[in-house]
Design a protein around this motif. Structure first.
Motif, PDB file in Angstrom:
ATOM      1  N   PHE A 295       0.855  -1.189   0.000  1.00  0.00           N
ATOM      2  CA  PHE A 295       0.000   0.000   0.000  1.00  0.00           C
ATOM      3  C   PHE A 295       0.889   1.235   0.000  1.00  0.00           C
ATOM      4  O   PHE A 295       1.951   1.252   0.613  1.00  0.00           O
ATOM      5  N   THR A 296       0.443   2.280  -0.636  1.00  0.00           N
ATOM      6  CA  THR A 296       1.146   3.557  -0.563  1.00  0.00           C
ATOM      7  C   THR A 296       0.765   4.235   0.750  1.00  0.00           C
ATOM      8  O   THR A 296      -0.276   3.907   1.347  1.00  0.00           O
ATOM      9  N   PRO A 297       1.563   5.188   1.206  1.00  0.00           N
ATOM     10  CA  PRO A 297       1.184   5.934   2.414  1.00  0.00           C
ATOM     11  C   PRO A 297      -0.202   6.586   2.285  1.00  0.00           C
ATOM     12  O   PRO A 297      -0.971   6.622   3.250  1.00  0.00           O
ATOM     13  N   GLU A 298      -0.517   7.070   1.091  1.00  0.00           N
ATOM     14  CA  GLU A 298      -1.826   7.685   0.865  1.00  0.00           C
ATOM     15  C   GLU A 298      -2.940   6.648   0.982  1.00  0.00           C
ATOM     16  O   GLU A 298      -4.009   6.939   1.538  1.00  0.00           O
ATOM     17  N   GLU A 299      -2.715   5.445   0.460  1.00  0.00           N
ATOM     18  CA  GLU A 299      -3.718   4.388   0.574  1.00  0.00           C
ATOM     19  C   GLU A 299      -3.929   3.985   2.038  1.00  0.00           C
ATOM     20  O   GLU A 299      -5.068   3.758   2.466  1.00  0.00           O
ATOM     21  N   ILE A 300      -2.842   3.902   2.788  1.00  0.00           N
ATOM     22  CA  ILE A 300      -2.948   3.553   4.203  1.00  0.00           C
ATOM     23  C   ILE A 300      -3.755   4.621   4.938  1.00  0.00           C
ATOM     24  O   ILE A 300      -4.661   4.305   5.727  1.00  0.00           O
ATOM     25  N   SER A 301      -3.456   5.874   4.683  1.00  0.00           N
ATOM     26  CA  SER A 301      -4.183   6.966   5.321  1.00  0.00           C
ATOM     27  C   SER A 301      -5.666   6.930   4.965  1.00  0.00           C
ATOM     28  O   SER A 301      -6.537   7.077   5.827  1.00  0.00           O
ATOM     29  N   SER A 302      -5.951   6.706   3.696  1.00  0.00           N
ATOM     30  CA  SER A 302      -7.338   6.630   3.241  1.00  0.00           C
ATOM     31  C   SER A 302      -8.049   5.437   3.860  1.00  0.00           C
ATOM     32  O   SER A 302      -9.199   5.544   4.310  1.00  0.00           O
ATOM     33  N   PHE A 303      -7.377   4.295   3.904  1.00  0.00           N
ATOM     34  CA  PHE A 303      -7.949   3.077   4.479  1.00  0.00           C
ATOM     35  C   PHE A 303      -8.303   3.299   5.951  1.00  0.00           C
ATOM     36  O   PHE A 303      -9.389   2.940   6.411  1.00  0.00           O
ATOM     37  N   LYS A 304      -7.386   3.904   6.709  1.00  0.00           N
ATOM     38  CA  LYS A 304      -7.645   4.193   8.120  1.00  0.00           C
ATOM     39  C   LYS A 304      -8.843   5.120   8.272  1.00  0.00           C
ATOM     40  O   LYS A 304      -9.697   4.917   9.139  1.00  0.00           O
ATOM     41  N   SER A 305      -8.882   6.130   7.451  1.00  0.00           N
ATOM     42  CA  SER A 305      -9.988   7.092   7.505  1.00  0.00           C
ATOM     43  C   SER A 305     -11.320   6.414   7.200  1.00  0.00           C
ATOM     44  O   SER A 305     -12.325   6.647   7.887  1.00  0.00           O
ATOM     45  N   LEU A 306     -11.340   5.565   6.189  1.00  0.00           N
ATOM     46  CA  LEU A 306     -12.572   4.870   5.822  1.00  0.00           C
ATOM     47  C   LEU A 306     -13.014   3.906   6.925  1.00  0.00           C
ATOM     48  O   LEU A 306     -14.209   3.841   7.263  1.00  0.00           O
ATOM     49  N   LEU A 307     -12.073   3.168   7.501  1.00  0.00           N
ATOM     50  CA  LEU A 307     -12.429   2.254   8.600  1.00  0.00           C
ATOM     51  C   LEU A 307     -12.923   3.027   9.824  1.00  0.00           C
ATOM     52  O   LEU A 307     -13.860   2.582  10.506  1.00  0.00           O
ATOM     53  N   ALA A 308     -12.316   4.175  10.106  1.00  0.00           N
ATOM     54  CA  ALA A 308     -12.779   4.999  11.227  1.00  0.00           C
ATOM     55  C   ALA A 308     -14.216   5.455  10.980  1.00  0.00           C
ATOM     56  O   ALA A 308     -15.045   5.448  11.903  1.00  0.00           O
ATOM     57  N   ARG A 309     -14.533   5.811   9.743  1.00  0.00           N
ATOM     58  CA  ARG A 309     -15.904   6.219   9.415  1.00  0.00           C
ATOM     59  C   ARG A 309     -16.875   5.058   9.551  1.00  0.00           C
ATOM     60  O   ARG A 309     -17.993   5.223  10.041  1.00  0.00           O
ATOM     61  N   VAL A 310     -16.467   3.867   9.124  1.00  0.00           N
ATOM     62  CA  VAL A 310     -17.318   2.678   9.289  1.00  0.00           C
ATOM     63  C   VAL A 310     -17.601   2.464  10.777  1.00  0.00           C
ATOM     64  O   VAL A 310     -18.742   2.264  11.196  1.00  0.00           O
ATOM     65  N   ASN A 311     -16.554   2.525  11.606  1.00  0.00           N
ATOM     66  CA  ASN A 311     -16.734   2.346  13.049  1.00  0.00           C
ATOM     67  C   ASN A 311     -17.632   3.423  13.642  1.00  0.00           C
ATOM     68  O   ASN A 311     -18.499   3.124  14.462  1.00  0.00           O
ATOM     69  N   ASP A 312     -17.437   4.667  13.236  1.00  0.00           N
ATOM     70  CA  ASP A 312     -18.281   5.755  13.729  1.00  0.00           C
ATOM     71  C   ASP A 312     -19.740   5.510  13.355  1.00  0.00           C
ATOM     72  O   ASP A 312     -20.641   5.698  14.186  1.00  0.00           O
ATOM     73  N   ASN A 313     -19.983   5.109  12.115  1.00  0.00           N
ATOM     74  CA  ASN A 313     -21.357   4.835  11.671  1.00  0.00           C
ATOM     75  C   ASN A 313     -21.992   3.719  12.491  1.00  0.00           C
ATOM     76  O   ASN A 313     -23.140   3.816  12.890  1.00  0.00           O
ATOM     77  N   LEU A 314     -21.236   2.665  12.756  1.00  0.00           N
ATOM     78  CA  LEU A 314     -21.776   1.541  13.503  1.00  0.00           C
ATOM     79  C   LEU A 314     -21.990   1.868  14.970  1.00  0.00           C
ATOM     80  O   LEU A 314     -22.933   1.362  15.592  1.00  0.00           O
ATOM     81  N   GLU A 315     -21.135   2.709  15.531  1.00  0.00           N
ATOM     82  CA  GLU A 315     -21.285   3.074  16.940  1.00  0.00           C
ATOM     83  C   GLU A 315     -22.444   4.024  17.176  1.00  0.00           C
ATOM     84  O   GLU A 315     -22.960   4.111  18.280  1.00  0.00           O
ATOM     85  N   LYS A 316     -22.904   4.718  16.124  1.00  0.00           N
ATOM     86  CA  LYS A 316     -24.054   5.619  16.249  1.00  0.00           C
ATOM     87  C   LYS A 316     -25.356   4.855  16.428  1.00  0.00           C
ATOM     88  O   LYS A 316     -26.295   5.364  16.997  1.00  0.00           O
ATOM     89  N   SER A 317     -25.402   3.638  15.924  1.00  0.00           N
ATOM     90  CA  SER A 317     -26.660   2.889  15.978  1.00  0.00           C
ATOM     91  C   SER A 317     -26.786   2.021  17.192  1.00  0.00           C
ATOM     92  O   SER A 317     -25.939   1.841  17.977  1.00  0.00           O
TER      93      SER A 317
END
Length: 140
Positions: free
Chosen positions: A118-140
């Motif tokens: 993975f490129t550093p940009e891909e890693i950063s994007s992946f982390k951001s996307l997973l954090a958003r998934v977790n945030d969405n799931l924790e809201k419900s």
């Protein structure tokens, strides 16, 4: 052949990280499930069971079982809470504290292996996307 769902892919990656994390930490007498507690209590922190539960994002009964095993194995100790006589804080023992640097190194190597190529940009994007998934799931 049907493509795996997002939930299946996340679950598979999580199980693989737990399996390989256990293997990496076993020589230190640690388990992957203990990592959130070890990380939260690193550098001399003293937290209550409730604070550890919130930090780890797991339910109270699971945290109680995890802490009971860690106490039995000599990885943590309970201390009187400095401001609440009815409560206790949890702290790392000297033995487990001495292993945290090596555990961190082992887990960093595992993370590097997980994102190899993975490129550093891909890693950063992946982390951001997973954090958003977790945030969405924790809201419900």
């Amino acid at each position: 052949m049907q493509t795996a769902s997002l939930a299946q892919l996340i679950n598979r990656a999580s199980r693989a990280l737990a399996r390989d994390g256990d293997a990496a930490l076993r020589p230190l007498g640690l388990r992957y499930a203990q990592v959130p507690v070890l990380a939260s209590l690193s550098e001399g922190a003293e937290l209550t069971q409730k604070e550890l539960t919130e930090a780890a994002g797991i339910d109270q009964s699971s945290m109680a079982q995890l802490l009971a095993r860690m106490l039995r194995d000599g990885l943590i100790r309970r201390a009187p809470h400095p401001r609440d006589a009815r409560s206790h804080t949890v702290v790392l023992t000297e033995e487990s504290a001495s292993h945290t640097a090596e555990a961190h190194r082992q887990l960093a190597e595992l993370e590097e292996r997980a994102v190899a190529g993975f490129t550093p940009e891909e890693i950063s994007s992946f982390k951001s996307l997973l954090a958003r998934v977790n945030d969405n799931l924790e809201k419900s």
